[in-house]
Write a protein that holds these residues in place. Structure first.
Motif, PDB file in Angstrom:
ATOM      1  N   HIS A 167      58.537 -35.579   1.008  1.00  0.00           N
ATOM      2  CA  HIS A 167      58.233 -36.584  -0.015  1.00  0.00           C
ATOM      3  C   HIS A 167      58.008 -36.010  -1.412  1.00  0.00           C
ATOM      4  CE1 HIS A 167      57.778 -38.876   3.604  1.00  0.00           C
ATOM      5  NE2 HIS A 167      56.631 -38.337   3.922  1.00  0.00           N
TER       6      HIS A 167
ATOM      7  N   ILE B 191      59.270 -35.274  -4.554  1.00  0.00           N
ATOM      8  CA  ILE B 191      60.412 -35.550  -5.425  1.00  0.00           C
ATOM      9  C   ILE B 191      60.539 -34.494  -6.526  1.00  0.00           C
ATOM     10  CG2 ILE B 191      61.283 -37.197  -7.141  1.00  0.00           C
ATOM     11  CD1 ILE B 191      59.799 -39.374  -5.355  1.00  0.00           C
ATOM     12  N   ARG B 192      59.403 -34.127  -7.101  1.00  0.00           N
ATOM     13  CA  ARG B 192      59.400 -33.177  -8.211  1.00  0.00           C
ATOM     14  C   ARG B 192      59.923 -31.806  -7.775  1.00  0.00           C
ATOM     15  NH1 ARG B 192      57.034 -33.952 -12.978  1.00  0.00           N
ATOM     16  NH2 ARG B 192      56.718 -32.056 -14.188  1.00  0.00           N
TER      17      ARG B 192
ATOM     18  N   VAL C 228      65.293 -36.996  -1.379  1.00  0.00           N
ATOM     19  CA  VAL C 228      63.860 -36.975  -1.086  1.00  0.00           C
ATOM     20  C   VAL C 228      63.454 -38.397  -1.418  1.00  0.00           C
ATOM     21  CG1 VAL C 228      61.620 -35.984  -1.634  1.00  0.00           C
ATOM     22  CG2 VAL C 228      63.679 -34.557  -1.737  1.00  0.00           C
ATOM     23  N   ASP C 229      63.078 -39.177  -0.435  1.00  0.00           N
ATOM     24  CA  ASP C 229      63.221 -40.623  -0.583  1.00  0.00           C
ATOM     25  C   ASP C 229      62.105 -41.406   0.090  1.00  0.00           C
ATOM     26  OD1 ASP C 229      64.384 -43.012  -1.264  1.00  0.00           O
ATOM     27  OD2 ASP C 229      65.995 -42.887   0.223  1.00  0.00           O
TER      28      ASP C 229
ATOM     29  N   ASN D 101      64.585 -42.339  -8.029  1.00  0.00           N
ATOM     30  CA  ASN D 101      63.165 -41.991  -8.141  1.00  0.00           C
ATOM     31  C   ASN D 101      62.947 -40.801  -9.070  1.00  0.00           C
ATOM     32  OD1 ASN D 101      63.910 -39.732  -6.656  1.00  0.00           O
ATOM     33  ND2 ASN D 101      63.195 -40.581  -4.711  1.00  0.00           N
TER      34      ASN D 101
ATOM     35  N   ILE E 244      64.688 -37.904  -9.057  1.00  0.00           N
ATOM     36  CA  ILE E 244      65.096 -36.598  -8.535  1.00  0.00           C
ATOM     37  C   ILE E 244      66.354 -36.061  -9.210  1.00  0.00           C
ATOM     38  CG2 ILE E 244      66.402 -37.543  -6.566  1.00  0.00           C
ATOM     39  CD1 ILE E 244      65.288 -35.147  -4.913  1.00  0.00           C
TER      40      ILE E 244
END
Lengths: 262, 262, 262
Positions: free
Chosen positions: B42, B44-45, B68-69, B93, B95
């Motif tokens: 999880h 995302i960064r 990554v969702d 998101n 990414i």
């Protein structure tokens, strides 16, 4: 079709391996394959062993890039090693040498031509900036002598083999695999005759295990039982059927083993 | 030859990545490559950082699928982002955005055409059912406008860069790699002149390390010694030669660092 | 283009997987892909599940090599299983059978012809010495009947499915993925009507969790909340949004679950 393999201690999380493959893909359409990226960090000897055990199964002309490279960015050289069958590329720290000797008729080149490197050249990642592009240019047919210069000066590395000392065979653990199999440096061809009829006593330091059977494969011992067998590298291995010999015995890489056959 | 890469937080055990590759293989003969599947679940960064650091090394026209969702199956959109050089596919998101900006001239499409998705469409695995097939259809030459619709509305994500504050340089740790190297967000081009002649004091919270040398590569510090160097991403890194700076210093991602040069 | 996939419990460190790929590459130019190498050591059932969940997404004619093989080197046979769509290769311990049944119209061959094996044949690594070369020869078009002999005698393995018992649905956890999602053996099509309007009580041993919502995807529960959803395999899954249900509930593979809908 040309093939390039990659062996590193980079792990697979950080994108470093993918950066090497991106660079190689930008130069050549060679097929890219992984040997491993899980070499223990900075462990040249372990990387050299896995390359040595694996490279011979690849086709003629395969180019192997092996990067375990604690000396990156210092004066250590980068090498191409040509052999009778395949080509090796990596740092000059010995990692390529056991495989070079195994594949035969090897010639060492120092990589010198900046034309075949990525610029700006980083000081910390020659896997991406030198070794991957050099491998890809070799795959495209650039001659070795155009990329580097033959040299007689390089860091060597050899694996010692176990041997007979009177009534014992003395060797050491050179690798422990995922299953906890203890792979020794004792080649199967120095074992006594009719070894499959014998029991083996093994002494490691002040510890001793007796009456271990020699079997042709794991399944011929009971689950949980110790056994010796000839592993897929043609070396003697100490294992536990469906168990982990490393954990059960508490023995690790470099442990000296003395074996008595009865 | 077209290439599709995959970056996920799926790990490599569960078969999810292979399902994506199976779907892509059923649609296109593009070469399939991994960037990483070990993004922290999880995060995302972190995924955005690895994609940003890696994508530029791939050839023109490469299609990168990044998944990554945590919002899968909700109203979050799926995106294609075209850039001057490569194509990005993944959830909306953020990414994809740092990489999009780096590659330049980017245009965002919302994926809308169900014809290019797998049916029945799962609610929990759009990597397999939307992003992998969309990438494969792009590799086959289906126009972006046939798969989606241009949009100006998307979730953005940016990496802040370290900067000068009076006599200090202030930045943060944006990534820690397998070797424990602490990669900062301080670009090498803001370092003071003749940095290689200076020692650096680093302050993190109430802790402080003094007189750390700046070297051109790890091997120029003694084994076990702290060092600063320019990493392969052109950012300042804090490392330990043949050791793990993260473990030794107890510093992690997002830690703020203040640097004093003397 | 032919494709060969590999599924093993070998891990990716030791070079064993690369040895299989080297052997296959020496025989055929088929594209080589990984399903997983992280099956728990010797866990045939887990390997069978991952193969069953993944194989159907690959193209017609794909050859899957699955090697979880505690019986290697004993009298256990090696198999080719042909199906309507794809071909399976591996040891005779059940690992191929759930997938064979799913793909349909399967025929089992015992591998008998030493011409398609690597010599000297190891006793501990038939993945490299038998299954990889057999898959590669199949990819080159060698007929099944030339490599082996049809047989009706093989080890079978089936996955039981959850079912109704009066007012309850009873099933078990068949797999836990990287995110800690508990994948049950309860197919989505046996759930009560309007399940998305209901709350679910789950009983595992002497523990009980009440009022768990059924949602269409993770993001429809609050972060940290329990939820049921239909997973990407079309089975009911018990999850925690952005958390790890396995760790939070302390439930593992083979746990029996009783579900009450209200």
């Amino acid at each position: 079709m040309r093939r390039i393999t990659f062996l590193t201690d980079f792990g697979t999380k950080d994108g470093y391996v993918a950066q090497m493959k991106g660079v190689a893909s930008s130069i050549s359409d060679a097929r890219l394959l992984d040997i491993t990226h899980e070499v223990s960090p900075h462990n040249i000897r372990e990387g050299a062993f896995i390359l040595w055990a694996t490279a011979p199964f690849f086709p003629l002309g395969t180019i192997h890039v092996a990067v375990v490279d604690p000396g990156v960015g210092t004066e250590r050289k980068g090498l191409i090693v040509t052999t009778k069958k395949q080509i090796l590329v990596g740092p000059d720290n010995g990692i390529l040498l056991p495989t070079a000797r195994l594949l035969g008729d090897f010639v060492v080149y120092e990589i010198t031509n900046p034309k075949y490197m990525i610029h700006p050249l980083s000081r910390t990642f020659h896997g991406r900036d030198i070794f991957a592009p050099v491998a890809a240019y070799i795959a495209r047919g650039v001659p070795f002598g155009e990329i580097g210069t033959p040299t007689k000066h390089f860091v060597d590395l050899q694996f010692d083999l176990g041997e007979h000392h009177g009534d014992r065979v003395v060797g050491e653990v050179i690798y422990v695999d995922r299953f906890g199999n203890l792979i020794t440096n004792i080649p199967c061809d120095i074992l006594p005759g009719e070894v499959e009829q014998k029991k083996i006593t093994v002494v490691a330091g002040d510890r001793r295990w007796e009456q271990i059977p020699f079997v042709s494969s794991y399944g011929y011992a009971k689950p949980g039982d110790l056994l010796f067998t000839i592993g897929s590298n043609r070396f003697l291995e100490l294992s536990v059927n469906q168990g982990n010999a490393q954990q059960i015995l508490g023995i690790n890489v470099d442990a000296e083993l003395q074996l008595f056959f009865s």
